[in-house]
Scaffold this motif. Structure first.
Motif, mmCIF file in Angstrom:
data_model
loop_
_atom_site.group_PDB
_atom_site.id
_atom_site.type_symbol
_atom_site.label_atom_id
_atom_site.label_comp_id
_atom_site.label_asym_id
_atom_site.label_seq_id
_atom_site.Cartn_x
_atom_site.Cartn_y
_atom_site.Cartn_z
ATOM 1 N N LYS A 55 0.828 -1.199 0.000
ATOM 2 C CA LYS A 55 0.000 0.000 0.000
ATOM 3 C C LYS A 55 0.867 1.256 0.000
ATOM 4 C CE LYS A 55 -3.995 -0.360 2.467
ATOM 5 N NZ LYS A 55 -4.811 -0.643 3.659
ATOM 6 N N GLN A 56 1.958 1.224 0.753
ATOM 7 C CA GLN A 56 2.874 2.361 0.761
ATOM 8 C C GLN A 56 3.495 2.562 -0.615
ATOM 9 O OE1 GLN A 56 5.693 1.484 3.852
ATOM 10 N NE2 GLN A 56 4.420 2.378 5.462
ATOM 11 N N THR A 57 3.898 1.475 -1.241
ATOM 12 C CA THR A 57 4.510 1.552 -2.561
ATOM 13 C C THR A 57 3.521 2.086 -3.590
ATOM 14 O OG1 THR A 57 5.857 -0.373 -1.967
ATOM 15 C CG2 THR A 57 5.815 0.240 -4.277
ATOM 16 N N ILE A 58 2.288 1.641 -3.510
ATOM 17 C CA ILE A 58 1.255 2.116 -4.429
ATOM 18 C C ILE A 58 1.029 3.612 -4.234
ATOM 19 C CG2 ILE A 58 -1.212 1.978 -4.968
ATOM 20 C CD1 ILE A 58 -0.996 -1.065 -4.392
ATOM 21 N N ASP A 59 0.968 4.048 -2.972
ATOM 22 C CA ASP A 59 0.765 5.472 -2.695
ATOM 23 C C ASP A 59 1.935 6.317 -3.213
ATOM 24 O OD1 ASP A 59 -1.701 5.090 -1.546
ATOM 25 O OD2 ASP A 59 -0.911 4.910 0.486
ATOM 26 N N LYS A 60 3.150 5.801 -3.105
ATOM 27 C CA LYS A 60 4.311 6.522 -3.623
ATOM 28 C C LYS A 60 4.215 6.663 -5.141
ATOM 29 C CE LYS A 60 7.637 5.329 -0.049
ATOM 30 N NZ LYS A 60 8.847 4.574 0.279
ATOM 31 N N ALA A 61 3.733 5.608 -5.803
ATOM 32 C CA ALA A 61 3.587 5.664 -7.254
ATOM 33 C C ALA A 61 2.562 6.725 -7.654
ATOM 34 C CB ALA A 61 3.181 4.295 -7.794
ATOM 35 N N VAL A 62 1.539 6.897 -6.834
ATOM 36 C CA VAL A 62 0.529 7.927 -7.124
ATOM 37 C C VAL A 62 1.145 9.312 -6.985
ATOM 38 C CG1 VAL A 62 -1.622 8.969 -6.324
ATOM 39 C CG2 VAL A 62 -1.436 6.497 -6.509
ATOM 40 N N THR A 63 1.909 9.527 -5.915
ATOM 41 C CA THR A 63 2.481 10.855 -5.691
ATOM 42 C C THR A 63 3.497 11.216 -6.766
ATOM 43 O OG1 THR A 63 4.193 9.983 -4.224
ATOM 44 C CG2 THR A 63 2.155 10.764 -3.201
ATOM 45 N N LYS A 64 4.125 10.210 -7.369
ATOM 46 C CA LYS A 64 5.096 10.469 -8.432
ATOM 47 C C LYS A 64 4.439 10.546 -9.804
ATOM 48 C CE LYS A 64 8.676 8.325 -5.778
ATOM 49 N NZ LYS A 64 10.048 8.692 -5.775
ATOM 50 N N GLY A 65 3.118 10.328 -9.850
ATOM 51 C CA GLY A 65 2.393 10.457 -11.098
ATOM 52 C C GLY A 65 2.471 9.234 -11.995
ATOM 53 N N ILE A 66 2.866 8.110 -11.435
ATOM 54 C CA ILE A 66 3.000 6.893 -12.236
ATOM 55 C C ILE A 66 1.666 6.161 -12.348
ATOM 56 C CG2 ILE A 66 4.243 4.706 -12.396
ATOM 57 C CD1 ILE A 66 6.572 6.467 -11.799
ATOM 58 N N LEU A 67 0.884 6.196 -11.262
ATOM 59 C CA LEU A 67 -0.437 5.578 -11.249
ATOM 60 C C LEU A 67 -1.487 6.653 -11.010
ATOM 61 C CD1 LEU A 67 -0.253 2.364 -9.023
ATOM 62 C CD2 LEU A 67 -0.508 2.484 -11.476
ATOM 63 N N HIS A 68 -2.655 6.443 -11.575
ATOM 64 C CA HIS A 68 -3.797 7.316 -11.295
ATOM 65 C C HIS A 68 -4.354 6.940 -9.919
ATOM 66 C CE1 HIS A 68 -7.847 9.026 -11.685
ATOM 67 N NE2 HIS A 68 -7.280 9.861 -12.546
ATOM 68 N N GLU A 69 -4.946 7.900 -9.246
ATOM 69 C CA GLU A 69 -5.477 7.670 -7.902
ATOM 70 C C GLU A 69 -6.508 6.547 -7.874
ATOM 71 O OE1 GLU A 69 -6.960 11.170 -5.969
ATOM 72 O OE2 GLU A 69 -5.168 12.319 -6.493
ATOM 73 N N ASN A 70 -7.384 6.518 -8.860
ATOM 74 C CA ASN A 70 -8.425 5.492 -8.886
ATOM 75 C C ASN A 70 -7.829 4.107 -9.136
ATOM 76 O OD1 ASN A 70 -10.181 7.563 -8.516
ATOM 77 N ND2 ASN A 70 -11.034 7.526 -10.579
ATOM 78 N N THR A 71 -6.822 4.030 -9.975
ATOM 79 C CA THR A 71 -6.160 2.760 -10.233
ATOM 80 C C THR A 71 -5.499 2.261 -8.960
ATOM 81 O OG1 THR A 71 -5.719 3.441 -12.506
ATOM 82 C CG2 THR A 71 -4.431 1.600 -11.655
ATOM 83 N N ALA A 72 -4.861 3.161 -8.242
ATOM 84 C CA ALA A 72 -4.203 2.793 -6.991
ATOM 85 C C ALA A 72 -5.231 2.305 -5.974
ATOM 86 C CB ALA A 72 -3.434 3.980 -6.442
ATOM 87 N N ALA A 73 -6.338 3.008 -5.869
ATOM 88 C CA ALA A 73 -7.379 2.617 -4.922
ATOM 89 C C ALA A 73 -7.930 1.238 -5.273
ATOM 90 C CB ALA A 73 -8.501 3.647 -4.926
ATOM 91 N N ARG A 74 -8.107 0.992 -6.555
ATOM 92 C CA ARG A 74 -8.623 -0.308 -6.992
ATOM 93 C C ARG A 74 -7.650 -1.427 -6.659
ATOM 94 N NH1 ARG A 74 -9.045 0.823 -12.094
ATOM 95 N NH2 ARG A 74 -7.188 -0.288 -12.744
ATOM 96 N N ARG A 75 -6.358 -1.205 -6.900
ATOM 97 C CA ARG A 75 -5.358 -2.235 -6.609
ATOM 98 C C ARG A 75 -5.240 -2.499 -5.112
ATOM 99 N NH1 ARG A 75 -0.291 -1.373 -10.773
ATOM 100 N NH2 ARG A 75 -1.523 -1.525 -12.663
ATOM 101 N N LYS A 76 -5.264 -1.428 -4.315
ATOM 102 C CA LYS A 76 -5.184 -1.608 -2.865
ATOM 103 C C LYS A 76 -6.413 -2.350 -2.345
ATOM 104 C CE LYS A 76 -4.462 2.724 -1.703
ATOM 105 N NZ LYS A 76 -4.133 3.947 -0.925
ATOM 106 N N SER A 77 -7.569 -1.998 -2.867
ATOM 107 C CA SER A 77 -8.800 -2.642 -2.437
ATOM 108 C C SER A 77 -8.789 -4.131 -2.785
ATOM 109 C CB SER A 77 -9.993 -1.959 -3.094
ATOM 110 O OG SER A 77 -11.173 -2.632 -2.800
ATOM 111 N N LYS A 78 -8.320 -4.436 -3.962
ATOM 112 C CA LYS A 78 -8.267 -5.828 -4.410
ATOM 113 C C LYS A 78 -7.364 -6.657 -3.504
ATOM 114 C CE LYS A 78 -7.191 -8.512 -8.556
ATOM 115 N NZ LYS A 78 -6.701 -8.434 -9.943
ATOM 116 N N LEU A 79 -6.190 -6.115 -3.180
ATOM 117 C CA LEU A 79 -5.270 -6.829 -2.293
ATOM 118 C C LEU A 79 -5.859 -6.961 -0.889
ATOM 119 C CD1 LEU A 79 -1.854 -5.267 -3.341
ATOM 120 C CD2 LEU A 79 -2.643 -7.583 -3.799
ATOM 121 N N GLU A 80 -6.477 -5.884 -0.419
ATOM 122 C CA GLU A 80 -7.078 -5.878 0.920
ATOM 123 C C GLU A 80 -8.162 -6.947 1.031
ATOM 124 O OE1 GLU A 80 -6.976 -4.177 4.650
ATOM 125 O OE2 GLU A 80 -6.439 -2.779 3.060
#
Length: 88
Positions: A55-80
Motif C-alpha cells: 500500500k505504501q509503494t502504491i501510494d508513492k507511485a501515485v504521488t510520483k504520477g505513475i499511477l492514477h489515484e483510482n487505479t491505486a485505490a482499486r489495486r489496494k482494495s483488491k489486495l485488501e
C-alpha cells in the motif's frame, strides 16, 4: 536524431523520466507479488506486513504520477479483500 538543442534535451529528460518510472513500476510489481506469494502460502502475518508495504509503494507511485489515484485505490482494495478473505 534530434536536430535542435531543445529536442536533444527533451530526449535526455525523457530517458531519465523513463528510467525513474521503470524503477518505481518494478518496485510496485515486486510489492504486489510479495503479497500474492504470502496469500498462496496462507501466511496471515506475512500477508498483512506485505500488504502494508504494498500500500505504501502504491501510494508513492501515485504521488510520483505513475499511477492514477483510482487505479491505486482499486489495486489496494483488491489486495485488501484477498488478505481479509484469508483472515476470515
Amino acid at each position: 536524431m534530434p536536430t535542435s538543442k531543445s529536442a536533444t534535451k527533451r530526449v535526455r529528460v525523457a530517458k531519465k523520466k523513463e528510467e525513474r518510472n521503470r524503477k518505481v513500476k518494478d518496485q510496485l510489481k515486486e510489492a504486489i507479488k510479495n503479497v500474492e506469494e504470502a496469500l498462496e502460502a496462507e501466511e496471515v502475518e506475512t500477508a498483512k506486513e506485505e500488504l502494508r508495504e504494498a500500500k505504501q509503494t502504491i501510494d508513492k507511485a501515485v504521488t510520483k504520477g505513475i499511477l492514477h489515484e483510482n487505479t491505486a485505490a482499486r489495486r489496494k482494495s483488491k489486495l485488501e479483500r484477498r488478505v481479509n478473505k484469508l483472515i476470515n
